[in-house]
Design a protein around this motif. Structure first.
Motif, short mmCIF file in Angstrom:
data_model
loop_
_atom_site.label_atom_id
_atom_site.label_comp_id
_atom_site.label_asym_id
_atom_site.label_seq_id
_atom_site.Cartn_x
_atom_site.Cartn_y
_atom_site.Cartn_z
N ALA A 96 -2.67 8.72 3.88
CA ALA A 96 -3.19 9.35 2.71
C ALA A 96 -2.00 9.56 1.73
N GLY A 97 -0.97 10.18 2.54
CA GLY A 97 0.28 10.48 1.51
C GLY A 97 0.97 9.20 0.93
N ALA A 98 0.98 7.96 1.52
CA ALA A 98 1.22 6.58 0.89
C ALA A 98 0.42 6.55 -0.28
N VAL A 99 -0.96 6.79 -0.23
CA VAL A 99 -2.05 6.14 -1.19
C VAL A 99 -1.60 7.27 -2.42
N ILE A 100 -1.39 8.58 -2.12
CA ILE A 100 -1.09 9.46 -3.20
C ILE A 100 0.11 9.28 -3.95
N ILE A 101 1.25 8.84 -3.13
CA ILE A 101 2.58 8.61 -3.82
C ILE A 101 2.49 7.38 -4.66
N THR A 102 1.70 6.37 -4.07
CA THR A 102 1.75 5.00 -4.71
C THR A 102 1.19 5.35 -5.95
N ALA A 103 -0.12 5.98 -5.87
CA ALA A 103 -0.88 6.03 -6.99
C ALA A 103 -0.35 6.73 -8.22
N VAL A 104 0.53 7.92 -7.92
CA VAL A 104 1.20 8.79 -8.76
C VAL A 104 2.31 8.15 -9.35
N THR A 105 3.12 7.50 -8.65
CA THR A 105 4.31 6.73 -8.91
C THR A 105 4.30 5.34 -9.47
N VAL A 106 3.81 4.52 -8.96
CA VAL A 106 3.52 3.24 -9.49
C VAL A 106 2.29 2.73 -9.76
N GLY A 107 0.98 3.47 -9.17
CA GLY A 107 -0.11 3.07 -9.49
C GLY A 107 -0.82 1.49 -9.43
N GLY A 108 -1.94 1.29 -10.42
CA GLY A 108 -2.26 -0.23 -10.16
C GLY A 108 -2.66 -0.69 -8.76
N PRO A 109 -2.63 -2.20 -8.81
CA PRO A 109 -2.90 -2.77 -7.53
C PRO A 109 -1.93 -2.34 -6.26
N MET A 110 -0.90 -1.62 -6.59
CA MET A 110 -0.04 -1.43 -5.36
C MET A 110 -0.64 -0.31 -4.64
N VAL A 111 -1.65 0.29 -4.99
CA VAL A 111 -2.29 1.28 -4.04
C VAL A 111 -3.20 0.69 -3.17
N LEU A 112 -3.54 -0.74 -3.35
CA LEU A 112 -4.61 -1.44 -2.64
C LEU A 112 -4.12 -1.40 -0.89
N LEU A 113 -3.04 -1.91 -0.79
CA LEU A 113 -2.53 -2.07 0.47
C LEU A 113 -2.72 -0.73 1.33
N PRO A 114 -1.99 0.25 0.87
CA PRO A 114 -1.99 1.62 1.64
C PRO A 114 -3.52 1.91 1.63
N ALA A 115 -4.18 1.86 0.64
CA ALA A 115 -5.38 2.28 0.73
C ALA A 115 -6.37 1.53 1.98
N VAL A 116 -6.16 0.22 2.06
CA VAL A 116 -6.92 -0.53 3.05
C VAL A 116 -6.59 -0.16 4.26
N VAL A 117 -5.29 -0.09 4.69
CA VAL A 117 -4.49 0.52 5.91
C VAL A 117 -5.10 2.01 6.20
N LEU A 118 -5.33 2.79 5.04
CA LEU A 118 -5.77 3.86 5.40
C LEU A 118 -7.33 3.92 6.16
N VAL A 119 -8.08 3.17 5.36
CA VAL A 119 -9.68 2.97 5.90
C VAL A 119 -9.60 2.40 7.12
N LEU A 120 -8.71 1.49 7.40
CA LEU A 120 -8.71 0.80 8.78
C LEU A 120 -8.40 1.84 10.00
N VAL A 121 -7.46 2.76 9.69
CA VAL A 121 -6.85 3.57 10.61
C VAL A 121 -7.85 4.86 10.65
#
Length: 140
Positions: A90-115
């Protein structure tokens, strides 16, 4: 007249096997990710620098990911490890969304759903471990 019926599928066995395979897959993801961070690979350091995280934070996250990978592979700890991974991702998704954004959020979001799926499926073991840690860990 007789009708052919398909053999009954043992759903609980199939569920356990699927859950175990998912845990192994996630453990592999965390091992590969953690090794890159702990070894301070140049691309990883550069990526984390873009996020505002220095080498010490990168190594710390790598150690946490390696510990998560081990926890996901130990049945009695898998639920707790997955729950911790939910917080981490969840922290990875938030930090990635705020700093990089775009499609880079996809990988941590998928891993978040799986865990989150693993944490949910292992919630009863997690609660048993929280309520009775000694009994659960020692199998008494």
């Amino acid at each position: 007249m007789t009708t052919a019926t398909a053999p009954a599928v043992d759903r609980s066995r199939a569920r356990r096997l699927t859950l175990g395979a998912l845990q192994v897959l996630l453990a592999a993801v965390y091992v590969f990710s953690g090794i890159g961070k702990v070894s301070l690979a140049a691309t990883v350091v550069a990526g984390f620098a873009m996020l505002g995280i220095g080498p010490v934070g990168t190594v710390a996250l790598g150690v946490v990911e390696l510990a998560a990978a081990i926890g996901l592979l130990i049945p009695r700890l898998a639920g707790v490890a997955a729950t911790g991974c939910v917080v981490l991702m969840a922290g990875a998704v938030i930090i990635t969304a705020v700093t990089v954004g775009g499609p880079m959020v996809l990988l941590p979001a998928v891993v978040l759903v799986l865990v989150a799926v693993v944490a949910w499926m292992r919630r009863h073991e997690t609660m048993a471990l929280v309520r009775h840690p000694r009994r659960t860990l020692l199998g008494r």
